[in-house]
Write a protein that holds these residues in place. Structure first.
Motif, PDB file in Angstrom:
ATOM      1  N   TYR A  20       0.828  -1.209   0.000  1.00 36.00           N
ATOM      2  CA  TYR A  20       0.000   0.000   0.000  1.00 36.00           C
ATOM      3  C   TYR A  20       0.861   1.258   0.000  1.00 36.00           C
ATOM      4  CZ  TYR A  20      -3.145   3.678   1.504  1.00 36.00           C
ATOM      5  OH  TYR A  20      -3.836   4.853   1.593  1.00 36.00           O
ATOM      6  N   HIS A  21       1.893   1.296   0.842  1.00 39.25           N
ATOM      7  CA  HIS A  21       2.739   2.485   0.902  1.00 39.25           C
ATOM      8  C   HIS A  21       3.495   2.705  -0.406  1.00 39.25           C
ATOM      9  CE1 HIS A  21       2.334   2.201   5.428  1.00 39.25           C
ATOM     10  NE2 HIS A  21       1.829   3.358   5.085  1.00 39.25           N
ATOM     11  N   PHE A  22       3.975   1.628  -1.017  1.00 37.23           N
ATOM     12  CA  PHE A  22       4.629   1.775  -2.318  1.00 37.23           C
ATOM     13  C   PHE A  22       3.646   2.389  -3.307  1.00 37.23           C
ATOM     14  CE2 PHE A  22       5.741   0.670  -6.588  1.00 37.23           C
ATOM     15  CZ  PHE A  22       7.118   0.795  -6.629  1.00 37.23           C
ATOM     16  N   ALA A  23       2.448   1.829  -3.360  1.00 36.49           N
ATOM     17  CA  ALA A  23       1.433   2.317  -4.305  1.00 36.49           C
ATOM     18  C   ALA A  23       1.041   3.760  -3.997  1.00 36.49           C
ATOM     19  CB  ALA A  23       0.213   1.403  -4.278  1.00 36.49           C
ATOM     20  N   ASP A  32      -6.404   5.003  -5.499  1.00 36.70           N
ATOM     21  CA  ASP A  32      -5.592   4.252  -6.459  1.00 36.70           C
ATOM     22  C   ASP A  32      -4.661   3.284  -5.745  1.00 36.70           C
ATOM     23  OD1 ASP A  32      -6.787   5.538  -8.588  1.00 36.70           O
ATOM     24  OD2 ASP A  32      -5.212   7.045  -8.776  1.00 36.70           O
ATOM     25  N   ALA A  33      -4.091   3.724  -4.625  1.00 37.49           N
ATOM     26  CA  ALA A  33      -3.196   2.851  -3.848  1.00 37.49           C
ATOM     27  C   ALA A  33      -3.956   1.636  -3.328  1.00 37.49           C
ATOM     28  CB  ALA A  33      -2.557   3.622  -2.701  1.00 37.49           C
ATOM     29  N   ARG A  66       5.094  -3.011  -8.230  1.00 33.04           N
ATOM     30  CA  ARG A  66       5.670  -2.003  -9.130  1.00 33.04           C
ATOM     31  C   ARG A  66       5.064  -2.114 -10.531  1.00 33.04           C
ATOM     32  NH1 ARG A  66       9.916  -2.213 -12.898  1.00 33.04           N
ATOM     33  NH2 ARG A  66      10.621  -0.144 -13.426  1.00 33.04           N
ATOM     34  N   PHE A  67       5.022  -3.315 -11.082  1.00 37.68           N
ATOM     35  CA  PHE A  67       4.462  -3.483 -12.415  1.00 37.68           C
ATOM     36  C   PHE A  67       2.977  -3.139 -12.442  1.00 37.68           C
ATOM     37  CE2 PHE A  67       8.226  -6.298 -12.969  1.00 37.68           C
ATOM     38  CZ  PHE A  67       8.802  -5.600 -14.004  1.00 37.68           C
ATOM     39  N   ILE A 124      13.598   5.505  -5.753  1.00 40.90           N
ATOM     40  CA  ILE A 124      13.503   6.389  -4.585  1.00 40.90           C
ATOM     41  C   ILE A 124      12.558   5.806  -3.545  1.00 40.90           C
ATOM     42  CG2 ILE A 124      12.621   8.628  -3.775  1.00 40.90           C
ATOM     43  CD1 ILE A 124      15.376   8.877  -4.972  1.00 40.90           C
ATOM     44  N   ILE A 125      11.428   5.302  -3.976  1.00 39.93           N
ATOM     45  CA  ILE A 125      10.456   4.732  -3.038  1.00 39.93           C
ATOM     46  C   ILE A 125      11.051   3.512  -2.336  1.00 39.93           C
ATOM     47  CG2 ILE A 125       8.226   3.547  -2.825  1.00 39.93           C
ATOM     48  CD1 ILE A 125       7.273   5.379  -5.177  1.00 39.93           C
TER      49      ILE A 125
END
Length: 175
Positions: A20-23, A32-33, A66-67, A124-125
């Motif tokens: 969730y945090h990545f998104a 969207d996340a 990521r994808f 960066i994330i």
């Protein structure tokens, strides 16, 4: 890997916050996340049989994330939506100054991240915000550790350049 040894609910409980945090960092949009998180775990569930090394489950899931996030942006054309969403944000009158500063810093970070190309944003994330190692980041991004190092360095330079321009330092930093 045997599907019985890893249950999707256990994977979700263990990694949903990372996904969730990545998104969220990637999209700057809570809805969207959440959608990307849900879609990621649907893909994890469908492809769990492809996981060969249970020691790399986190990097495997973040790679799927990521994808999924990149595909999401392509499909939704979110870059146009970001500008509108950020410009229409309003703050409640009773918020204390500390939380407003936090929100402003969050928005500044998001604006800077959005300007980066997707690969730099991902690096960066993963490295800077999620604090993954170079090796783990390379596994998630499916590239070499050297590329992660170079990309992280270049992405940081882009972020610093963006911050300097925002703060009016562009005339002092030209060479």
């Amino acid at each position: 890997m045997n599907e019985k040894s890893v249950h999707i609910s256990e994977l979700f409980n263990q990694f949903h916050k990372d996904v969730y945090h990545f998104a969220l960092y990637f999209t700057n949009n809570q809805q969207d996340a959440e959608d990307i998180t849900q879609e990621t775990f649907l893909k994890v569930m469908k492809n769990l049989h492809q996981l060969k090394d249970s020691q790399k489950v986190k990097t495997w899931i973040l790679s799927i994330t990521r994808f999924t996030a990149v595909d999401w942006i392509r499909k939704q054309h979110l870059r146009r939506v970001f500008t509108k969403a950020l410009s229409n944000k309003s703050y409640e009158a009773d918020m204390n100054s500390r939380s407003v500063i936090g929100k402003e810093n969050w928005e500044d970070l998001q604006r800077a991240l959005i300007k980066l190309k997707p690969h730099f944003r991902s690096v960066i994330i993963l490295r800077g915000l999620n604090e993954l190692s170079i090796k783990e980041t390379a596994e998630v991004l499916q590239c070499s550790e050297g590329k992660v190092r170079v990309s992280f360095h270049r992405a940081l330079l882009e972020l610093k350049k963006d911050i300097r321009l925002k703060e009016g330092w562009e005339s002092y930093d030209r060479s």
